[in-house]
Write a protein that holds these residues in place. Structure first.
Motif, PDB file in Angstrom:
ATOM      1  N   ASN A   1       9.114  -0.204  -5.461  1.00 39.60           N
ATOM      2  CA  ASN A   1       9.936   0.875  -4.912  1.00 39.60           C
ATOM      3  C   ASN A   1       9.628   1.040  -3.430  1.00 39.60           C
ATOM      4  OD1 ASN A   1       7.575   2.328  -4.698  1.00 39.60           O
ATOM      5  ND2 ASN A   1       8.105   3.838  -6.260  1.00 39.60           N
ATOM      6  N   ARG A   2      10.224   2.027  -2.797  1.00 38.59           N
ATOM      7  CA  ARG A   2      10.112   2.121  -1.337  1.00 38.59           C
ATOM      8  C   ARG A   2       8.680   2.424  -0.887  1.00 38.59           C
ATOM      9  NH1 ARG A   2      14.590   6.835  -0.883  1.00 38.59           N
ATOM     10  NH2 ARG A   2      15.241   5.823  -2.802  1.00 38.59           N
ATOM     11  N   LEU A   3       7.889   3.086  -1.696  1.00 35.76           N
ATOM     12  CA  LEU A   3       6.487   3.317  -1.318  1.00 35.76           C
ATOM     13  C   LEU A   3       5.739   1.986  -1.253  1.00 35.76           C
ATOM     14  CD1 LEU A   3       7.342   6.148  -2.813  1.00 35.76           C
ATOM     15  CD2 LEU A   3       4.884   6.516  -2.879  1.00 35.76           C
ATOM     16  N   ALA A   4       5.884   1.191  -2.316  1.00 36.59           N
ATOM     17  CA  ALA A   4       5.146  -0.066  -2.406  1.00 36.59           C
ATOM     18  C   ALA A   4       5.618  -1.058  -1.335  1.00 36.59           C
ATOM     19  CB  ALA A   4       5.310  -0.666  -3.800  1.00 36.59           C
ATOM     20  N   LEU A   5       6.928  -1.088  -1.074  1.00 41.76           N
ATOM     21  CA  LEU A   5       7.446  -2.015  -0.061  1.00 41.76           C
ATOM     22  C   LEU A   5       6.907  -1.647   1.324  1.00 41.76           C
ATOM     23  CD1 LEU A   5      11.142  -2.334  -1.299  1.00 41.76           C
ATOM     24  CD2 LEU A   5       9.478  -4.211  -1.200  1.00 41.76           C
ATOM     25  N   GLN A   6       6.937  -0.367   1.648  1.00 40.91           N
ATOM     26  CA  GLN A   6       6.428   0.055   2.957  1.00 40.91           C
ATOM     27  C   GLN A   6       4.936  -0.226   3.077  1.00 40.91           C
ATOM     28  OE1 GLN A   6       8.519   3.821   4.719  1.00 40.91           O
ATOM     29  NE2 GLN A   6       8.430   4.098   2.506  1.00 40.91           N
ATOM     30  N   ALA A   7       4.202   0.056   1.993  1.00 43.07           N
ATOM     31  CA  ALA A   7       2.755  -0.193   2.014  1.00 43.07           C
ATOM     32  C   ALA A   7       2.475  -1.675   2.251  1.00 43.07           C
ATOM     33  CB  ALA A   7       2.124   0.267   0.700  1.00 43.07           C
ATOM     34  N   ASP A   8       3.232  -2.538   1.586  1.00 42.03           N
ATOM     35  CA  ASP A   8       3.016  -3.976   1.771  1.00 42.03           C
ATOM     36  C   ASP A   8       3.403  -4.424   3.186  1.00 42.03           C
ATOM     37  OD1 ASP A   8       1.927  -4.289  -0.688  1.00 42.03           O
ATOM     38  OD2 ASP A   8       3.605  -5.349  -1.602  1.00 42.03           O
ATOM     39  N   LEU A   9       4.390  -3.757   3.770  1.00 43.60           N
ATOM     40  CA  LEU A   9       4.742  -4.076   5.159  1.00 43.60           C
ATOM     41  C   LEU A   9       3.597  -3.681   6.101  1.00 43.60           C
ATOM     42  CD1 LEU A   9       8.511  -3.021   5.101  1.00 43.60           C
ATOM     43  CD2 LEU A   9       7.657  -5.321   5.628  1.00 43.60           C
ATOM     44  N   LEU A  10       2.978  -2.533   5.839  1.00 44.98           N
ATOM     45  CA  LEU A  10       1.819  -2.125   6.652  1.00 44.98           C
ATOM     46  C   LEU A  10       0.693  -3.152   6.506  1.00 44.98           C
ATOM     47  CD1 LEU A  10       1.581   1.734   5.898  1.00 44.98           C
ATOM     48  CD2 LEU A  10       2.596   0.632   7.908  1.00 44.98           C
ATOM     49  N   PHE A  11       0.456  -3.553   5.263  1.00 44.41           N
ATOM     50  CA  PHE A  11      -0.600  -4.534   4.984  1.00 44.41           C
ATOM     51  C   PHE A  11      -0.297  -5.845   5.718  1.00 44.41           C
ATOM     52  CE2 PHE A  11      -2.830  -7.004   1.308  1.00 44.41           C
ATOM     53  CZ  PHE A  11      -3.940  -7.196   2.106  1.00 44.41           C
TER      54      PHE A  11
ATOM     55  N   ARG B   1       4.097 -15.008 -10.175  1.00 47.04           N
ATOM     56  CA  ARG B   1       3.218 -15.974  -9.519  1.00 47.04           C
ATOM     57  C   ARG B   1       2.248 -15.236  -8.592  1.00 47.04           C
ATOM     58  NH1 ARG B   1       8.395 -18.670  -9.125  1.00 47.04           N
ATOM     59  NH2 ARG B   1       8.339 -20.781  -9.966  1.00 47.04           N
ATOM     60  N   TYR B   2       1.388 -16.006  -7.915  1.00 47.52           N
ATOM     61  CA  TYR B   2       0.547 -15.484  -6.832  1.00 47.52           C
ATOM     62  C   TYR B   2       1.475 -14.783  -5.833  1.00 47.52           C
ATOM     63  CZ  TYR B   2      -3.338 -15.636  -3.470  1.00 47.52           C
ATOM     64  OH  TYR B   2      -4.347 -15.320  -2.604  1.00 47.52           O
ATOM     65  N   PRO B   3       1.057 -13.636  -5.275  1.00 45.77           N
ATOM     66  CA  PRO B   3       2.005 -12.840  -4.478  1.00 45.77           C
ATOM     67  C   PRO B   3       2.401 -13.491  -3.146  1.00 45.77           C
ATOM     68  CG  PRO B   3      -0.170 -11.877  -4.375  1.00 45.77           C
ATOM     69  CD  PRO B   3      -0.250 -12.965  -5.391  1.00 45.77           C
ATOM     70  N   SER B   4       3.603 -13.188  -2.722  1.00 47.51           N
ATOM     71  CA  SER B   4       4.074 -13.753  -1.452  1.00 47.51           C
ATOM     72  C   SER B   4       3.214 -13.267  -0.294  1.00 47.51           C
ATOM     73  CB  SER B   4       5.553 -13.415  -1.221  1.00 47.51           C
ATOM     74  OG  SER B   4       5.763 -12.022  -1.167  1.00 47.51           O
ATOM     75  N   LEU B   5       2.754 -12.036  -0.369  1.00 48.01           N
ATOM     76  CA  LEU B   5       1.930 -11.508   0.725  1.00 48.01           C
ATOM     77  C   LEU B   5       0.608 -12.269   0.821  1.00 48.01           C
ATOM     78  CD1 LEU B   5       1.487  -9.530   2.993  1.00 48.01           C
ATOM     79  CD2 LEU B   5       0.931  -7.759   1.324  1.00 48.01           C
ATOM     80  N   GLY B   6       0.008 -12.557  -0.346  1.00 44.86           N
ATOM     81  CA  GLY B   6      -1.224 -13.346  -0.356  1.00 44.86           C
ATOM     82  C   GLY B   6      -0.976 -14.736   0.205  1.00 44.86           C
ATOM     83  N   GLY B   7       0.153 -15.309  -0.166  1.00 42.05           N
ATOM     84  CA  GLY B   7       0.505 -16.642   0.331  1.00 42.05           C
ATOM     85  C   GLY B   7       0.765 -16.632   1.829  1.00 42.05           C
TER      86      GLY B   7
END
Lengths: 294, 217
Positions: A83-93, A56-62
């Motif tokens: 993975n841990r890179l993507a999770l950390q990056a999304d947390l920064l975002f 679906r539309y991403p939770s971060l966008g929502g």
């Protein structure tokens, strides 16, 4: 600065959260309608992360959308797809866009969703994701490198009080708390005696607990959950009550039951609040809250 | 004993892979695939019939003792004439056997099986995947049961919320690894080790593709 949701948790009030479910596609009208309807009535809105492993539309966008519309988002993050890179990056975002509440979940199996052949990730688990957030708050990433500009989150996790056997779940629950979870939203609870027992145990920990309430929409839906949703048990008495509703009145009966349960949880001070999941019927959260006297 | 666990590919896929390859030599194996009844003598014979009925010319068949052994090349060299007449080898062994043969014989190889996992025989005719060869073994703290393998999600800190009644959310026929680990550690009086927080896994055990050389003496 603690988040608005964190302040609500710390205030001692009866906290109410609900869900905003992203849609499949870029037409966000329904989601915006639900956010508009609920943002001022609840303390925070969870934005689900490919719920049931359906893309679906991403939770971060929502979550950013909830924030932009003046609501308080709780970003749901599963470990299934990143993975841990993507999770950390999304947390920064998330932090950079004012999203400061995160619910850390393992995530359903990819096999349960609509992209069954996808590669499951699960590089981290939910307790490790909570720990990663705490590490980042100390100014470092998971590899120990300095962050230029930090993050601050109110981090939470989930527990399944009706799991059988319960002991392994409780060990995991304690690990999530040790990793730094500040709040817990539970899987749906229907058996109040069992939930009370869980809370007697959970009260020894300094964590805020919101009981999960899933709106029953029909007797077959309740039976379907019993059969297909792990950790959810709708007692026969509630199924019978749903079945007893007059034709066309099942949804109203479900709202009545959800309202009654929430009222009981609040009046008997069983836990710190509720997390209302009105899957696909988000506009009914208003009616559930009215039925609960909130 | 560990065994390579295999499954016959769908007939349509084999047909597609053999498209334009009319003369076929079939190879089975006397070890794992014989035990799992996916590439032993009866299965090779059935495949021969199936291909013949589909209009292929089967130039010959053989069931080698251990397809993944380097001696397989010599065995196949002994029946070189039948193999030379074929456009392709249809190989009913696990991928170890297929690749062993591909390295030794200059001929197109077509696998007839999918290799599912390396399994441990845990009962008569019952095989379970118990190790993924990750290179960073943690079973010293999980009662000798590997959660990286036995948990569908490879979780190392306890069960997910999808487990119920000791079973996995993906299949009621599959046990929840963490229920099993909990029961084992409880029996051993070692539940403390389940309470210990496990750091995120090190995926650098042996970067893929694995390679090992005996050190020079």
């Amino acid at each position: 600065m603690p988040s608005v949701f964190k302040k609500a948790l710390d205030s001692g009030k009866f906290v109410v959260t609900c869900e905003a479910a992203p849609t499949k596609g870029t037409n966000l009208d329904t989601m915006k309608h639900h956010i508009e309807l609920l943002k001022d009535k609840v303390d925070a809105m969870n934005v689900t992360d490919h719920q049931s492993s359906v893309m679906r539309y991403p939770s971060l966008g929502g979550a950013i959308l909830v924030k932009e519309m003046g609501g308080e988002p709780i970003l749901q993050m599963t470990c299934r797809d990143r993975n841990r890179l993507a999770l950390q990056a999304d947390l920064l975002f998330a932090a950079s866009r004012g999203v400061h509440n995160v619910l850390c979940l393992t995530g359903d199996s990819v096999m349960l969703g609509d992209h069954k052949e996808a590669k499951p990730v699960f590089d981290l688990d939910s307790s490790q994701l909570v720990a990663a957030i705490r590490t980042m708050e100390r100014g470092k990433d998971m590899a120990g490198n300095e962050l230029d500009g930090g993050v601050r989150f109110c981090a939470g996790a989930i527990v399944t009080p009706e799991a059988n056997p319960i002991e392994p779940q409780l060990i995991k629950f304690e690990k999530k708390l040790e990793a730094g979870a500040e709040f817990i939203q539970t899987q749906a609870v229907y058996d109040m005696d069992n939930f009370r027992k869980f809370m007697e145990y959970a009260r020894q920990f300094p964590v805020k607990i919101l009981a999960g309430v899933i709106l029953l929409t029909s007797a077959p839906m309740a039976r379907f959950m019993n059969k297909n949703v792990a950790g959810v048990t709708v007692p026969q008495s509630l199924i019978d009550e749903m079945a007893s509703a007059p034709k066309g009145g099942a949804l109203a009966k479900g709202i009545e039951i959800a309202g009654r349960m929430i009222r009981q949880i609040k009046e008997e001070k069983i836990c710190d609040g509720v997390h209302i999941m009105a899957i696909g019927k988000e506009e009914k959260v208003v009616d559930i809250m009215a039925a609960a006297g909130l | 004993m560990i065994r390579s666990i295999t499954q016959l590919k769908p007939a349509e896929e084999i047909e597609r892979l053999l498209n334009g390859l009319d003369r076929v030599f079939i190879v089975g194996c006397g070890t794992c695939v014989t035990l799992t009844r996916t590439g032993g003598a009866p299965e090779v014979a059935a495949m021969k019939t199936q291909l013949s009925e589909a209009g292929k010319v089967v130039t010959g068949t053989t069931v080698v003792p251990v397809a993944c052994d380097n001696l397989t090349g010599e065995i196949l060299a002994g029946i070189d004439s039948q193999i030379r007449q074929a456009d392709a080898l249809l190989i009913m062994t696990c991928a170890y056997g297929v690749q062993t043969i591909a390295r030794q014989i200059k001929k197109t190889v077509i696998p007839a099986l999918n290799t599912l996992f390396i399994g441990k025989e845990t009962g008569a005719g019952h095989f379970d995947e118990v190790c993924k060869q990750c290179g960073t073994c943690i079973i010293g703290e999980t009662g000798g049961i590997c959660p990286v393998t036995a948990c569908h999600k490879g979780l190392v800190n306890g069960p997910c919320g999808g487990t119920n009644n000791g079973k996995c959310e993906i299949d009621p026929d599959k046990d929840c690894a963490w229920t099993a680990i909990y029961n084992r550690l409880k029996d051993l009086g070692r539940l403390d080790s389940m309470r210990k927080y496990q750091k995120p896994r090190n995926h650098l055990g042996e970067p893929s593709p694995g390679k090992f050389r005996l050190p020079a003496e």
